[in-house]
Motif scaffolding. Sequence first.
Motif, short mmCIF file in Angstrom:
data_model
loop_
_atom_site.label_atom_id
_atom_site.label_comp_id
_atom_site.label_asym_id
_atom_site.label_seq_id
_atom_site.Cartn_x
_atom_site.Cartn_y
_atom_site.Cartn_z
N GLU A 62 0.84 -1.21 0.00
CA GLU A 62 0.00 0.00 0.00
C GLU A 62 0.87 1.26 0.00
N LEU A 66 2.40 1.74 -3.47
CA LEU A 66 1.44 2.21 -4.46
C LEU A 66 0.94 3.63 -4.18
N ASN A 67 0.65 3.94 -2.91
CA ASN A 67 -0.01 5.20 -2.58
C ASN A 67 0.90 6.24 -1.94
N GLY A 68 2.04 5.84 -1.44
CA GLY A 68 2.92 6.78 -0.75
C GLY A 68 2.54 6.90 0.72
N THR A 117 1.51 9.47 3.85
CA THR A 117 0.95 10.78 4.15
C THR A 117 1.34 11.16 5.57
#
Length: 66
Positions: free
Chosen positions: A9, A12-14, A16
Amino acid sequence: MHTSDNIDEVILNGVTFRGAPKGPSRDEQGRVKTKAKKKGYATGAHGSGSAKKKADIRRARANRHK
């Protein structure tokens, strides 16, 4: 395999990052807590030389046009 799911995850998404909460800390009545507004600090009664000097300057400015 919970760890590899997290890694996938992140790939894929970085990641935050959330910042600190905005604004000054407030008490239950919504006012900002500060020592600078307390009388002892404003008049230099707590022993700080710079606070005493500032209190003298404030006193002189207040009495200037009387």
